[in-house]
Motif scaffolding. Structure first.
Motif, mmCIF file in Angstrom:
data_model
loop_
_atom_site.group_PDB
_atom_site.id
_atom_site.type_symbol
_atom_site.label_atom_id
_atom_site.label_comp_id
_atom_site.label_asym_id
_atom_site.label_seq_id
_atom_site.Cartn_x
_atom_site.Cartn_y
_atom_site.Cartn_z
ATOM 1 N N ILE A 312 0.852 -1.192 0.000
ATOM 2 C CA ILE A 312 0.000 0.000 0.000
ATOM 3 C C ILE A 312 0.890 1.244 0.000
ATOM 4 C CG2 ILE A 312 -1.701 1.313 1.337
ATOM 5 C CD1 ILE A 312 -2.706 -1.273 2.505
ATOM 6 N N PRO A 313 0.558 2.250 -0.817
ATOM 7 C CA PRO A 313 1.362 3.476 -0.814
ATOM 8 C C PRO A 313 1.403 4.094 0.595
ATOM 9 C CG PRO A 313 -0.091 3.445 -2.723
ATOM 10 C CD PRO A 313 -0.497 2.295 -1.864
ATOM 11 N N ASN A 314 2.587 4.550 0.976
ATOM 12 C CA ASN A 314 2.800 5.195 2.276
ATOM 13 C C ASN A 314 2.531 4.265 3.466
ATOM 14 O OD1 ASN A 314 3.396 7.708 0.985
ATOM 15 N ND2 ASN A 314 1.193 8.067 0.755
ATOM 16 N N ILE A 315 2.689 2.965 3.254
ATOM 17 C CA ILE A 315 2.432 2.019 4.335
ATOM 18 C C ILE A 315 3.379 2.253 5.510
ATOM 19 C CG2 ILE A 315 3.990 0.283 3.362
ATOM 20 C CD1 ILE A 315 0.687 -0.418 5.217
ATOM 21 N N ARG A 316 4.555 2.804 5.235
ATOM 22 C CA ARG A 316 5.544 3.043 6.293
ATOM 23 C C ARG A 316 5.033 4.040 7.328
ATOM 24 N NH1 ARG A 316 7.244 5.507 1.706
ATOM 25 N NH2 ARG A 316 8.440 3.651 1.097
ATOM 26 N N GLN A 317 4.059 4.891 6.929
ATOM 27 C CA GLN A 317 3.524 5.889 7.852
ATOM 28 C C GLN A 317 2.712 5.259 8.985
ATOM 29 O OE1 GLN A 317 1.309 8.821 5.670
ATOM 30 N NE2 GLN A 317 3.025 9.348 4.302
ATOM 31 N N LEU A 318 2.276 4.039 8.779
ATOM 32 C CA LEU A 318 1.442 3.380 9.785
ATOM 33 C C LEU A 318 2.230 2.987 11.030
ATOM 34 C CD1 LEU A 318 -0.873 0.998 7.755
ATOM 35 C CD2 LEU A 318 -1.562 2.923 9.160
ATOM 36 N N GLY A 319 3.547 2.907 10.907
ATOM 37 C CA GLY A 319 4.361 2.475 12.026
ATOM 38 C C GLY A 319 5.014 1.138 11.737
ATOM 39 N N THR A 320 4.981 0.257 12.698
ATOM 40 C CA THR A 320 5.641 -1.039 12.581
ATOM 41 C C THR A 320 4.602 -2.148 12.577
ATOM 42 O OG1 THR A 320 7.564 -0.197 13.784
ATOM 43 C CG2 THR A 320 7.352 -2.584 13.623
ATOM 44 N N VAL A 321 4.792 -3.091 11.652
ATOM 45 C CA VAL A 321 3.917 -4.266 11.597
ATOM 46 C C VAL A 321 4.759 -5.487 11.954
ATOM 47 C CG1 VAL A 321 2.453 -5.724 10.167
ATOM 48 C CG2 VAL A 321 2.420 -3.241 9.851
ATOM 49 N N VAL A 322 4.321 -6.194 12.978
ATOM 50 C CA VAL A 322 4.976 -7.447 13.362
ATOM 51 C C VAL A 322 3.879 -8.484 13.508
ATOM 52 C CG1 VAL A 322 4.931 -6.808 15.816
ATOM 53 C CG2 VAL A 322 6.468 -8.591 15.036
ATOM 54 N N GLY A 323 4.094 -9.646 12.928
ATOM 55 C CA GLY A 323 3.020 -10.636 12.922
ATOM 56 C C GLY A 323 3.537 -12.047 12.997
ATOM 57 N N PHE A 324 2.601 -12.971 12.937
ATOM 58 C CA PHE A 324 2.920 -14.387 13.039
ATOM 59 C C PHE A 324 2.397 -15.105 11.802
ATOM 60 C CE2 PHE A 324 2.945 -12.700 17.255
ATOM 61 C CZ PHE A 324 4.008 -13.336 17.866
ATOM 62 N N GLY A 325 3.292 -15.784 11.135
ATOM 63 C CA GLY A 325 2.923 -16.532 9.939
ATOM 64 C C GLY A 325 3.246 -18.002 10.109
ATOM 65 N N ASP A 470 6.582 -18.373 12.185
ATOM 66 C CA ASP A 470 7.600 -17.389 11.847
ATOM 67 C C ASP A 470 7.128 -16.038 12.365
ATOM 68 O OD1 ASP A 470 9.466 -19.002 10.597
ATOM 69 O OD2 ASP A 470 8.503 -18.833 8.633
ATOM 70 N N VAL A 471 7.990 -15.363 13.118
ATOM 71 C CA VAL A 471 7.677 -14.007 13.569
ATOM 72 C C VAL A 471 8.138 -13.065 12.470
ATOM 73 C CG1 VAL A 471 7.946 -12.301 15.393
ATOM 74 C CG2 VAL A 471 8.037 -14.745 15.945
ATOM 75 N N LEU A 472 7.185 -12.410 11.825
ATOM 76 C CA LEU A 472 7.470 -11.587 10.651
ATOM 77 C C LEU A 472 7.517 -10.110 11.021
ATOM 78 C CD1 LEU A 472 5.042 -13.392 8.164
ATOM 79 C CD2 LEU A 472 7.468 -13.876 8.577
ATOM 80 N N LEU A 473 8.480 -9.422 10.468
ATOM 81 C CA LEU A 473 8.626 -7.985 10.690
ATOM 82 C C LEU A 473 8.623 -7.279 9.347
ATOM 83 C CD1 LEU A 473 9.251 -5.583 12.633
ATOM 84 C CD2 LEU A 473 11.679 -6.049 12.194
ATOM 85 N N TRP A 474 7.716 -6.313 9.201
ATOM 86 C CA TRP A 474 7.672 -5.519 7.983
ATOM 87 C C TRP A 474 8.736 -4.423 8.119
ATOM 88 C CZ3 TRP A 474 1.994 -4.695 5.971
ATOM 89 C CH2 TRP A 474 1.369 -5.954 5.888
ATOM 90 N N LYS A 475 9.721 -4.511 7.222
ATOM 91 C CA LYS A 475 10.893 -3.661 7.345
ATOM 92 C C LYS A 475 11.193 -2.994 6.010
ATOM 93 C CE LYS A 475 15.550 -4.070 9.340
ATOM 94 N NZ LYS A 475 16.542 -5.046 9.870
ATOM 95 N N GLU A 476 11.424 -1.708 6.064
ATOM 96 C CA GLU A 476 11.707 -0.968 4.833
ATOM 97 C C GLU A 476 13.146 -1.232 4.394
ATOM 98 O OE1 GLU A 476 11.175 3.521 2.953
ATOM 99 O OE2 GLU A 476 10.995 3.189 5.119
ATOM 100 N N ILE A 477 13.287 -1.749 3.190
ATOM 101 C CA ILE A 477 14.601 -2.041 2.616
ATOM 102 C C ILE A 477 14.649 -1.443 1.209
ATOM 103 C CG2 ILE A 477 16.205 -3.844 1.906
ATOM 104 C CD1 ILE A 477 14.967 -5.666 4.007
ATOM 105 N N ASP A 478 15.602 -0.561 1.008
ATOM 106 C CA ASP A 478 15.783 0.090 -0.305
ATOM 107 C C ASP A 478 14.507 0.774 -0.774
ATOM 108 O OD1 ASP A 478 18.406 -0.830 -0.359
ATOM 109 O OD2 ASP A 478 17.853 -2.688 -1.390
ATOM 110 N N GLY A 479 13.812 1.394 0.166
ATOM 111 C CA GLY A 479 12.624 2.156 -0.191
ATOM 112 C C GLY A 479 11.370 1.334 -0.357
ATOM 113 N N HIS A 480 11.472 0.016 -0.184
ATOM 114 C CA HIS A 480 10.289 -0.845 -0.315
ATOM 115 C C HIS A 480 10.067 -1.599 0.999
ATOM 116 C CE1 HIS A 480 10.001 -0.148 -4.642
ATOM 117 N NE2 HIS A 480 11.328 -0.316 -4.708
ATOM 118 N N MET A 481 8.800 -1.841 1.301
ATOM 119 C CA MET A 481 8.456 -2.567 2.513
ATOM 120 C C MET A 481 8.621 -4.062 2.252
ATOM 121 S SD MET A 481 7.626 -2.079 5.643
ATOM 122 C CE MET A 481 6.960 -0.411 5.683
#
Length: 925
Positions: A312-325, A470-481
């Motif tokens: 989603i555009p500007n998803i980084r503005q939401l903060g941090t997403v950590v989840g379980f997969g 798996d504990v998943l972390l949404w992390k911005e790398i090279d401008g992409h989430m």
């Protein structure tokens, strides 16, 4: 992106997606000896007609879900792989996959077709009382995508015990084998997921969170399970927001706006747990981005790896997403399958055909808009579009949208069914569809073992496969989430496993965000619950005295678990109490010891003086050297007994000090009592008193008896209620080591007995207080006894009201005062005469003193009933020679008169006769 052009095709009105007959209802199919059913929510919602009345017609769907479409492809790939292997030895698997459109109603329609009799031309479901021999259309079912759908379908399939293996339905209630006996799944239960979430929240230091869930069975059960885990771990849910389960619900957008408002309003809530489907999360996040919401979002397994949300555009503005997969495996063969998918025919796969059409419609858009376009197209839109379009293939798009956990669990579900079929086909011809029934396959599935990445996996007693997350972390790398794996959660051990320190740093970074109702209580403080219904909202108060807290946010203060420890207010630990006792180094103890040492020196000095002047009248008049030595020795022991009152109390000291003092003091008083009796007897001329004194004047028996009684008292005391070392905790921060007397009564009896002897001694001494001055000890004994009484009378209230380390000093003081008083009054006057009045310490001076007293006492030249000790030859001579001087003679005669009686018949005796009479009186004494 690479674009592949393939031959175009025309979608005519005859290719409409509406259901004209039963076969149109099938999303994808392939024939086989044994058919497996599939239920997947390829579309996110079912279109509802606006006309009235509503007719019982199965409607078309909208919202093409790439992730679920990939699951259908994973099922197809797994079946094709099995058919191309030797696993089933020539037996082929077929499949019938249906789209539930995330609706229970449509899923039930599919389940009805599964239950229809095999080879029935009308797809009829026969009613039977016993389905043991019934052969339905399918042997097993894979799916459904959502727990709410699986609950409904499972109840229907349980009628014929058709095994249902879901790769995605995680609701905890589905583990109930009474309500869902034929349900299996290749993923863990939500119980483990909610426990993992709670563990993450607790380890990050959060306890004030919000929860958003869909208002369906899956959302409600997940919320309930999470609530139980949160409560057990002291995590409070600040708010709960439930969104409608269906996007077609007219209140959906209103509820989303309300949820966002609640999130914005709750400033202290910085962590949001989300149990929702992907399309719900998509809508929620778009609205949150508009409101600039910045939180930590904890994702459930349903959307934690959703690429369409992470892009989603500007998803980084939401903060941090950590989840379980779900834990993924090797899916490289499936990725290869996707790369060759464009070569697959679409005749028997409506899902693939629709996807190809969507590619054509949305090909001109950028990546995210392209994805949104695909999701927003309905089947009606595609069926109305009959224009010719070029077929455009984007295999990179499918690979980019793979959620490995779901793909792996889908493939695992197919393989579990295949292994169960293999077990049934060992001794049967499974090319015949009636070779075995679904309920037999159900029994085989309970014990099937599948090799997954070199590990054996199987269903447990609840039909679940134990698996990790798996504990998943949404992390911005090279401008992409990017969706990265931060850690692994072991569902069995309940802990996180980190591959390297870098990932552990990502985990620790989460702790920097605070999400608490109240500020954490520091060590030394404790939580005090306020009027808020939540236990996480509290005030921090200091731990009281003798309590401590050594961690943050403690619910209660620990009490110092031993009386030997104490803690001040607001303490983080307990401190050992200071032990107090009257130590050798204490200035007051040193002072008392010096007094005792001086007393010992004084006793020794007196002993030396008396020994050197052994034959002087003063020493002889004091009772002789033996009695003096006994008295002095008892004084010495009394001074020594004070040593046992000082330094660390021990059992020996406690038992010795009182007994030594009591017996020594009794011995001293007993000897002085004998001296008082002797003095009174020597100068008493009352015949009655003289006879009484003669009866009781038994020096050795008296001393032994009086001292022996005290020895008996102390012996009984030491045997039955012996003194002991006691720790006195009356002072908050100190321990007073002291001797407990064991029995106050015994202590009182000992002191009372000494007081009784002292009182008798005082009475006898008081009687003889007017005797000759240089010879008379009576008045000094009287004064010594008065000092003793005053000291001990003062001691009693002082001792009763004093506590602390100086309590023994009180007793030492009174012992020293009484001992010094008696010692000084008994011996210092004698020493003074011996040293400074040597002229009076002669035989002649002594006789003159006695003569002077006799003349004053009789009022004439008379000596009345003189009582002398038989050993006092000097006194006997003094009385005999009292008439020799002539001072008391009248016309050459000595007159003798008993006090209070007339002159012996008025007879005047000659001096020689008077001397004879005195000698007889002295000799009789």
């Amino acid at each position: 992106f690479v674009i592949f052009l393939i031959p175009c095709f025309v979608i005519g009105t005859d290719m409409a997606f509406s259901c004209q007959n039963a076969d149109d209802f099938v999303g994808a199919s392939s024939p086989g000896d044994i058919v497996i059913g599939g239920l997947f929510a390829v579309h996110s919602e079912m279109l509802h007609p606006e006309e009235n009345p509503i007719k019982p017609v199965i409607q078309n769907c909208a919202g093409f879900e790439i992730q679920v479409f990939l699951q259908t492809l994973a099922m197809i790939h797994a079946i094709e792989t099995i058919n191309n292997s030797t696993l089933l030895s020539g037996v082929t698997l077929g499949y019938e996959i249906y789209d539930t459109c995330a609706e229970v109603t449509k899923a039930m329609a599919s389940a009805l077709r599964f239950l229809s009799k095999f080879n029935s031309s009308e797809d009829a479901v026969e009613f039977k009382c016993n389905y043991s021999d019934y052969i339905p259309r399918v042997k097993a079912v894979t799916g459904a995508s959502y727990s709410e759908v699986s609950m409904a379908v499972s109840r229907l399939l349980a009628l014929q015990l058709i095994p249902q293996v879901s790769p995605a339905s995680s609701a905890e209630i589905l583990s109930d084998k009474i309500r869902f006996p034929s349900f299996f799944r290749t993923i863990p239960s939500d119980f483990h997921q909610t426990r993992a979430m709670t563990r993450l929240i607790c380890e990050s230091g959060w306890n004030w969170i919000g929860v958003i869930a869909t208002d369906d069975d899956n959302g409600r059960f997940a919320l309930e399970s999470f609530g139980v885990q949160a409560m057990a771990n002291n995590v409070c849910i600040a708010f709960k927001e439930m969104l409608p389960a269906y996007l077609s619900d007219s209140t959906f957008h209103t509820k989303v706006d309300h949820a966002i408002e609640r999130i914005v309003k709750e400033k202290r809530v910085n962590v949001i747990v989300v149990f929702m489907r992907q399309f719900h999360v998509l809508k929620l996040f778009k609205k949150a981005i508009e409101r600039n919401v910045n939180k930590i979002w904890i994702a459930s397994d349903n959307w934690s790896a959703a690429v369409k949300i992470s892009t989603i555009p500007n998803i980084r503005q939401l903060g941090t997403v950590v989840g379980f997969g779900f834990k993924s495996g090797d899916i490289s063969s499936f990725q290869e399958f996707l790369r060759n998918l464009h070569r697959k025919p679409t005749d028997n796969n409506n899902f693939l055909r629709e996807y190809v059409m969507l590619l054509s419609v949305c090909a001109h858009l950028e990546y995210h808009d392209f994805q949104t376009c695909i999701s927003n197209q309905s089947q009606d839109d595609l069926s109305d579009n009959d224009e010719s379009k070029h077929q455009i293939w984007r295999d990179d798009f499918l690979n980019a949208n793979i959620e490995p956990g779901f793909i792996h669990s889908t493939i695992l579900a197919v393989y579990a069914i295949a292994h169960a079929i293999k077990g049934q086909c060992k001794d049967r011809d499974c090319k015949d569809p009636s070779a075995f029934t679904p309920w037999e396959l159900f029994e085989e599935l309970k014990k099937v073992i599948v090799i997954d990445d070199g590990k054996e996996v199987k269903f447990d007693s609840n039909g679940d496969m134990s698996s990790s997350y798996d504990v998943l972390l949404w992390k911005e790398i090279d401008g992409h989430m990017a969706i990265t794996t931060m850690a692994e959660y072991d569902a069995e051990k309940g802990g996180f496993i980190f591959e390297d320190e870098e990932k552990k740093k990502d985990f620790l970074a989460l702790k920097k965000v605070q999400s608490t109702c109240s500020q954490p209580c520091r060590p030394g403080q404790v939580k005090k619950v306020t009027e808020s219904p939540h236990t996480c909202c509290y005030e921090c108060v200091y731990c009281p005295e003798n309590h401590y807290s050594n961690q943050t946010d403690m619910d209660y203060c620990h009490r110092c678990n031993n009386k030997t420890y104490w803690a001040p207010i607001n303490s983080t630990t307990c401190y050992r109490k200071t032990i107090y006792f009257l130590a050798w180094t204490d200035w007051f103890a040193i002072f008392l010891l010096l007094l005792s040492a001086f007393g010992v020196v004084l006793v020794l000095s007196i002993s030396v003086i008396f020994t050197k002047n052994l034959d002087t009248p003063v020493v002889k008049a004091s009772g002789g050297l033996t009695v003096c030595y006994i008295i002095l020795f008892s004084h010495f022991l009394i001074f020594v007994s004070t040593v046992f009152f000082i330094d660390i109390p021990t059992e020996f000291k406690c038992k010795t000090r009182q007994a030594l003092f009591g017996i020594s003091f009794t011995l001293c008083i007993s000897c002085i009592l004998i001296k008082s009796l002797k003095i009174l007897l020597a100068f008493s001329f009352d015949p009655k008193l003289q006879n009484f004194l003669k009866c009781i004047y038994k020096p050795i028996p008296t001393v032994v008896t009086c001292t022996g009684i005290q020895v008996i008292i102390c012996t009984f005391w030491l045997i039955f209620r012996t003194p002991f070392v006691n720790q006195n905790f009356s002072i908050p921060r100190a321990i007073i080591l002291e001797c407990n007397e064991g029995s106050i009564v015994a202590f009182g009896i000992m002191l009372g007995y000494i007081a009784a002897l002292a009182f008798i001694c005082f009475i006898f001494a008081f009687k003889g207080r007017k005797l000759p001055e240089n010879y008379n000890e009576a008045k000094f004994i009287t004064f010594g006894m008065l000092i003793y009484f005053i000291a001990w009378i003062v001691f009693i209230p002082v001792y009763a009201t004093t506590f602390g380390k100086y309590l023994p000093a009180v007793e030492i003081i009174v012992v020293l005062i009484s001992n010094y008083g008696i010692l000084c009054c008994t011996f210092l006057p004698k020493c003074y005469i011996i040293i400074y009045k040597q002229e009076t310490n002669t035989k002649s001076a002594f006789l003159k003193m006695v003569y002077t007293y006799s003349s004053k006492s009789a009022g004439s030249v008379a000596v009345s009933q003189i009582s002398l000790d038989s050993k006092s030859s000097s006194l006997r001579a003094a009385v005999t020679d009292s008439c020799k001087t002539g001072n008391n003679s009248v016309n050459g005669n000595c007159h003798f008169q008993v006090p209070g009686q007339p002159l012996i018949k008025g007879k005047v005796l000659p001096k020689s006769a008077a001397r004879t009479m005195v000698r007889k009186r002295v000799s009789s004494i």
